[in-house]
Design an enzyme around this catalytic site. Sequence first.
Site, PDB file in Angstrom:
ATOM      1  N   HIS A 155      13.012 -22.414   0.501  1.00 17.69           N
ATOM      2  CA  HIS A 155      12.650 -21.260  -0.253  1.00 17.69           C
ATOM      3  C   HIS A 155      12.715 -19.888   0.120  1.00 17.69           C
ATOM      4  CE1 HIS A 155      10.095 -20.155  -4.095  1.00 17.69           C
ATOM      5  NE2 HIS A 155       9.454 -20.105  -3.135  1.00 17.69           N
TER       6      HIS A 155
ATOM      7  N   ASP B 177       9.998 -23.629   5.077  1.00 18.68           N
ATOM      8  CA  ASP B 177      10.278 -24.906   4.373  1.00 18.68           C
ATOM      9  C   ASP B 177       8.832 -24.617   3.536  1.00 18.68           C
ATOM     10  OD1 ASP B 177       9.204 -27.552   3.557  1.00 18.68           O
ATOM     11  OD2 ASP B 177       8.816 -27.991   5.744  1.00 18.68           O
TER      12      ASP B 177
ATOM     13  N   ASP C 184      21.579 -13.467   1.411  1.00 15.71           N
ATOM     14  CA  ASP C 184      22.922 -13.517   1.805  1.00 15.71           C
ATOM     15  C   ASP C 184      24.275 -13.128   0.680  1.00 15.71           C
ATOM     16  OD1 ASP C 184      21.960 -12.041   3.590  1.00 15.71           O
ATOM     17  OD2 ASP C 184      22.993 -13.502   5.296  1.00 15.71           O
TER      18      ASP C 184
ATOM     19  N   GLU D 260      16.731 -10.162 -11.338  1.00 12.10           N
ATOM     20  CA  GLU D 260      16.787 -11.216 -10.808  1.00 12.10           C
ATOM     21  C   GLU D 260      18.696 -12.310 -11.654  1.00 12.10           C
ATOM     22  OE1 GLU D 260      13.806 -10.716 -11.208  1.00 12.10           O
ATOM     23  OE2 GLU D 260      13.185  -9.785  -9.748  1.00 12.10           O
TER      24      GLU D 260
ATOM     25  N   GLN E  78       9.763 -16.969 -11.102  1.00 12.51           N
ATOM     26  CA  GLN E  78      11.480 -18.123 -11.247  1.00 12.51           C
ATOM     27  C   GLN E  78      11.320 -19.029 -12.842  1.00 12.51           C
ATOM     28  OE1 GLN E  78      11.336 -18.742  -7.404  1.00 12.51           O
ATOM     29  NE2 GLN E  78      12.265 -20.858  -8.202  1.00 12.51           N
TER      30      GLN E  78
ATOM     31  N   GLU F 204       0.849  -0.869   0.019  1.00  9.43           N
ATOM     32  CA  GLU F 204       0.095  -0.169   0.169  1.00  9.43           C
ATOM     33  C   GLU F 204       0.850   1.351   0.148  1.00  9.43           C
ATOM     34  OE1 GLU F 204      -2.259  -0.505   4.084  1.00  9.43           O
ATOM     35  OE2 GLU F 204      -3.715  -1.739   2.372  1.00  9.43           O
TER      36      GLU F 204
ATOM     37  N   ASN G 192       5.136 -14.557  -3.223  1.00  7.83           N
ATOM     38  CA  ASN G 192       6.675 -15.431  -3.293  1.00  7.83           C
ATOM     39  C   ASN G 192       6.739 -15.021  -4.915  1.00  7.83           C
ATOM     40  OD1 ASN G 192       7.306 -17.986  -3.391  1.00  7.83           O
ATOM     41  ND2 ASN G 192       5.652 -19.379  -4.101  1.00  7.83           N
TER      42      ASN G 192
ATOM     43  N   ASP H  86      21.785  -9.344   9.210  1.00  8.63           N
ATOM     44  CA  ASP H  86      20.957 -10.990   9.672  1.00  8.63           C
ATOM     45  C   ASP H  86      20.547 -10.716  10.723  1.00  8.63           C
ATOM     46  OD1 ASP H  86      21.417 -12.437   7.390  1.00  8.63           O
ATOM     47  OD2 ASP H  86      23.483 -13.332   8.186  1.00  8.63           O
TER      48      ASP H  86
ATOM     49  N   CYS I 241      14.883 -18.820  -6.653  1.00 11.29           N
ATOM     50  CA  CYS I 241      14.129 -18.483  -5.451  1.00 11.29           C
ATOM     51  C   CYS I 241      14.433 -17.263  -4.734  1.00 11.29           C
ATOM     52  CB  CYS I 241      13.302 -19.160  -4.114  1.00 11.29           C
ATOM     53  SG  CYS I 241      14.274 -20.167  -3.433  1.00 11.29           S
TER      54      CYS I 241
ATOM     55  N   GLU J  87      15.506  -4.369 -13.691  1.00 10.17           N
ATOM     56  CA  GLU J  87      14.661  -4.870 -15.062  1.00 10.17           C
ATOM     57  C   GLU J  87      14.533  -5.319 -16.326  1.00 10.17           C
ATOM     58  OE1 GLU J  87      13.543  -8.871 -14.287  1.00 10.17           O
ATOM     59  OE2 GLU J  87      12.817  -8.427 -12.735  1.00 10.17           O
TER      60      GLU J  87
END
Length: 333
Positions: A276, A250, A184, A163, A132, A122, A300, A227, A138, A199
């Site tokens: 993932h 997972d 990382d 990517e 992907q 928003e 995702n 991290d 991912c 992109e």
Amino acid sequence: MNPSLLLTALCLGIASAAPEFDHSLNTQWELWKAVHRRLYDLNEEGWRKEVWKKNMKMIELHNQEYSEGKYSFSMAMNAFGDMTNEEFRQVMNGFQRQKNKKRKVSQETIFASIPLSVDWREKGYVTPVKDQGKCGSCWAFSTTGALEGQMFRKTGKLVSLSEQNLVDCSQPEGNHGCQGGLTDNAFQYVLDVGGLDSEESYPYTGLAGTCHYNPNNSAANVTGFVDLPKQEKALMKAVATLGPISAAIDASNPSFQFYKSGIYYEPKCSSESVDHAVLVVGYGFEGAHSDDNKYWLVKNSWGERWGMNGYIKMAKDRNNHCGIATMISYPTV
Ligand SMILES: *[C@@H]1O[C@H](CO)[C@@H](O)[C@H](O)[C@H]1NC(C)=O
Ligand SMILES: *[C@@H]1O[C@H](CO)[C@@H](O)[C@H](O)[C@H]1NC(C)=O
């Protein structure tokens, strides 16, 4: 009415309905193949169809039980319909499990007064959902998502980042193109080369290729990355105060493969074994604020047709469900 007569009538009804059901399943299979442009040779078609049917039946059973209130989320047939769960895990979940890799975790104190819900979409921090394809990249999408958000926070401009640049070029930092990687390592790459292409200038192909990073087309910089501690509270504070945060989960279960809507809670999910990478763009709750209706809003990279227009709501504050807080990080810009 004679009860045995009724029973006979019902049994007959079931018997005559069975071929009908199979017939409609065949029609759905033909339709699914057309929509997803699948062409198989005769041999492959046979077993792919069986895999698809098994998945279809599993989804229908789950949704039946969902309508009876047994689950908090629904499932749907999608582009992964002809893949076994093993194949799906191999192809789609390219987050490396590097258990022994040392992470220097930031030790910030957590203070109160953060909102009950947040949605960075928003506020303009989030680019449209990407796809992907059949490439274990991912980690690259999670990286660009977090960096796009932090660049927006700094400059007020939302620029979609490449990517493919990360897939092609971050091997020296320890990534493996379509065979997996770590966010990382990707942040480290951007730090090492001093930029990341847009992109638009370096579009996604979904195949690992030769690196052709061009500093003239760079649209981002990082000064480092952080991290966070393995706690949902730390994730909540970071999401509330900074913007979208990279996470790993997972995603190996069939329920994730065919997730459609609702709050995803999977008893078989691991909090340790994450495979993932995704992007946490917010959090919230459905209905009244209680412990089992809180969710993380997760972007995702499987296109807009998967899940809730490409997003999933994952159970929040339920013992680090599916490892959502197990590997969380963000770039500093
Ligand atoms: C970047 O731009 C400069 C100046 O326009 C040009 O000389 C150079 O060749 C460009 N570099 C690449 C890799 O395209
Ligand atoms: C990144 O940093 C370099 C060196 O400080 C600078 O020349 C460049 O303009 C920056 N690029 C972006 C997109 O901010």
